[in-house]
Design a protein around this motif. Sequence first.
Motif, PDB file in Angstrom:
ATOM      1  N   PHE A  45       0.823  -1.190   0.000  1.00 30.08           N
ATOM      2  CA  PHE A  45       0.000   0.000   0.000  1.00 30.08           C
ATOM      3  C   PHE A  45       0.868   1.254   0.000  1.00 30.08           C
ATOM      4  CE2 PHE A  45      -2.958  -3.118   1.301  1.00 30.08           C
ATOM      5  CZ  PHE A  45      -4.179  -2.651   0.863  1.00 30.08           C
TER       6      PHE A  45
ATOM      7  N   ARG B 250     -12.076  11.866   5.848  1.00 27.93           N
ATOM      8  CA  ARG B 250     -12.196  10.418   5.661  1.00 27.93           C
ATOM      9  C   ARG B 250     -11.615   9.725   6.890  1.00 27.93           C
ATOM     10  NH1 ARG B 250      -9.889   7.914   0.220  1.00 27.93           N
ATOM     11  NH2 ARG B 250     -12.001   8.282  -0.523  1.00 27.93           N
TER      12      ARG B 250
ATOM     13  N   GLY C 286     -15.134   5.480   1.291  1.00 27.62           N
ATOM     14  CA  GLY C 286     -13.741   5.145   1.589  1.00 27.62           C
ATOM     15  C   GLY C 286     -13.373   5.307   3.052  1.00 27.62           C
TER      16      GLY C 286
ATOM     17  N   ASP D 114      -5.008   1.994   1.994  1.00 27.31           N
ATOM     18  CA  ASP D 114      -5.179   2.943   0.902  1.00 27.31           C
ATOM     19  C   ASP D 114      -6.624   2.794   0.411  1.00 27.31           C
ATOM     20  OD1 ASP D 114      -5.319   4.291  -1.481  1.00 27.31           O
ATOM     21  OD2 ASP D 114      -3.317   3.708  -2.141  1.00 27.31           O
ATOM     22  N   ALA D 115      -7.494   3.677   0.901  1.00 27.25           N
ATOM     23  CA  ALA D 115      -8.926   3.528   0.626  1.00 27.25           C
ATOM     24  C   ALA D 115      -9.225   3.621  -0.874  1.00 27.25           C
ATOM     25  CB  ALA D 115      -9.711   4.592   1.382  1.00 27.25           C
ATOM     26  N   GLU D 116      -8.470   4.454  -1.582  1.00 28.04           N
ATOM     27  CA  GLU D 116      -8.734   4.590  -3.022  1.00 28.04           C
ATOM     28  C   GLU D 116      -8.416   3.282  -3.757  1.00 28.04           C
ATOM     29  OE1 GLU D 116     -10.431   6.848  -4.593  1.00 28.04           O
ATOM     30  OE2 GLU D 116     -10.724   7.726  -2.619  1.00 28.04           O
TER      31      GLU D 116
ATOM     32  N   ARG E 138     -11.320   1.061  -3.182  1.00 31.85           N
ATOM     33  CA  ARG E 138     -12.488   1.449  -3.992  1.00 31.85           C
ATOM     34  C   ARG E 138     -12.286   1.060  -5.459  1.00 31.85           C
ATOM     35  NH1 ARG E 138     -13.937   7.513  -3.124  1.00 31.85           N
ATOM     36  NH2 ARG E 138     -16.027   6.937  -3.762  1.00 31.85           N
TER      37      ARG E 138
END
Lengths: 270, 390
Positions: free
Chosen positions: A177, A205, B47, B60-62, B65
């Motif tokens: 990541f 977020r 997210g 890494d939320a993106e 998604r």
Amino acid sequence: MAAIDRSGDDVFVGLELESAAPTDAAVYYEWLLGLSPGSRPGEALARVGVTAVRGQTAPDAPTGWTPAFLVDDAARAVMRAQQLGGLAEQDADGRWIVHDPAGVRCRLVEAVPPEIAGRHANVDYSAFDVEETEAFYRAVFDARRLRMVDDPYDMRFLCRGRRIAAGVFRLHGVAGFAVRPCWIVYFEVADLVMHVARAAESGSRVLIPPTRSPFNLYAVLEDPWGDLFAFSQLLPRPLLGSLPVTDDDDAPGELIDHVDLFPAHHGSIA
Amino acid sequence: MSAVRSDDVADALRRLVFAARSGGLTHLVGALRSALGAEVGLFDLGGSMIATAPARAIWDAEAVRRAAGRTGEANGFLVHPVEYEGEPVALLAARVHDDRGRLLDAAADLIVLELARLRAAQQGRRELAASLIDDVLARRVDEVEAIGRLRAVGVDATVPHRVLLGSAEMPGSALQRLPWGGIYALMGNRPDPFLRIVRDDSVLMVVPDDPMVERIAQNLCGQLAEIGAHARVGVSRSHVGGAGLRAAYLEALSALRDGDVDGVRHPGRLDLSRLLVMTNTTVPLADVARDQLRPLIEHDAAHGSALVETLHVYLEADRDVAAATGRLFIHRNTLRYRLRQITEILGADIESSATIATLWLAYLALADEPGPMLASTTPSGATPSTGAAS
């Protein structure tokens, strides 16, 4: 230079934010933290230890929160950082910025900024390599280490005198990541869940949802401009003080034996 | 992945069920992490992380998604959509290459049950709030009661607030997919940070009038744009009290409906007459209005005429004879005849500015009333008004 007795001083003494939208960000954090606005955006943030909110120096320059730490002699601290693989630079005002071997930066100051009347924030370093990180910042801050017993994230506290400068913990499970080591700034609040809910409804977020640790309830978020911040709600004093730790010599004890957890000028935001 | 033997899978499933029943989403995600031996994260569709194990893993939320629409592993993890009533509401991600025991499927089903439980609790609160908002907008509660009941649902109406009204072109069920910021409050057994309900397929929020109104509106608009076309959010001006909430709602509605531009929208020029009618709580405007129009009402009742409607249409058409006759389907001479009748019956010059203002206000006041626009409320024997512009 004559030695200065810093034993009663805080080590972590301030915060700066560089943001893609500094004015909007200043207003946002004031609102998020429930601070009555001052005469200009960002002025009220001084009440929680923020000394500056500024724009990026270049379009691709990094943004985010940068902690400032008090040292006796910045030039000597910089030299120690460089010996351990860090880089250092001075800004236009001659103040030192240190980049550690992982590229994470902090400021070093020799005096507490006069506009800081109190503090409601703490910092942790989210590290890939806890040992290396601890060694680097112990040298730079001239600090000692307390280590939490049986902590799954190998949490350590870097201390000087009876003050905690910062926590260092192991960032978990990030292989593959785009996540890097970083400082995480925790704003102390009295009602963490509601602060997180308000932040989520206003464009932040949530990266780590409200989570209980041995000493606090915390949550990590990303503001609407992509910069990391966090909230913390410390557990009641009796629980905090009895946290088992070991010192530099691996001698067991309780946290309260080594540090003052609640200096008079610290507190949480209502 | 270790849980591939049927015994292991059965044991893992039992643990998942136990975790879901005993500790909610956080425990369930923790149990799934133990079963898979890998990091697990539950995200909303925006997210934001709802639950994660281990706790200090930052994702890494993106990337999650982006991987949501793919089948199979991507970038070292699997993403499984969590669907509620046929709509995706969350994403379950695990750092595994495959799901041979189909534990992600099972966990997603358990997560839906827990989300349904949480939503039911939230829905109860929101339906209560929606019912109250209906009562306030329809004036079924007086000002004091409105302020008291609004406080009970988290709105301090004694300080300035605004109404946000958001909509997009989408099936009503798609609103389920809106990111669920209030879930953190709900999981912590706390009220929503802002009152948020669904009314007539629009999302209605009541927020304090502070510097974040625009950002909250932008955030809502962005969320709606993700699930439907032509997302818009109307933002009212700042108002106080239950009457102010009515005014704010109508302003937000007007901002939402006027024009063709999508995005966050604000109401046009302030209409003082409308504002007075919407926010008035001290003068019985509707009763006064009926008194002003009573001679016309009684004439219509006695003769089967349509003078009340004629005057209303004439004023709505800004006294443009051609426009008014077009709307009434009558000849211009008929309109002129009726206007002369109205002038005589009211005993007032309907071209005078003061009379026009009074009559216009009267019609607005009656339009704002629930029930038939011109039903009489004057007690029997009350003295009728002598004229509209007296």
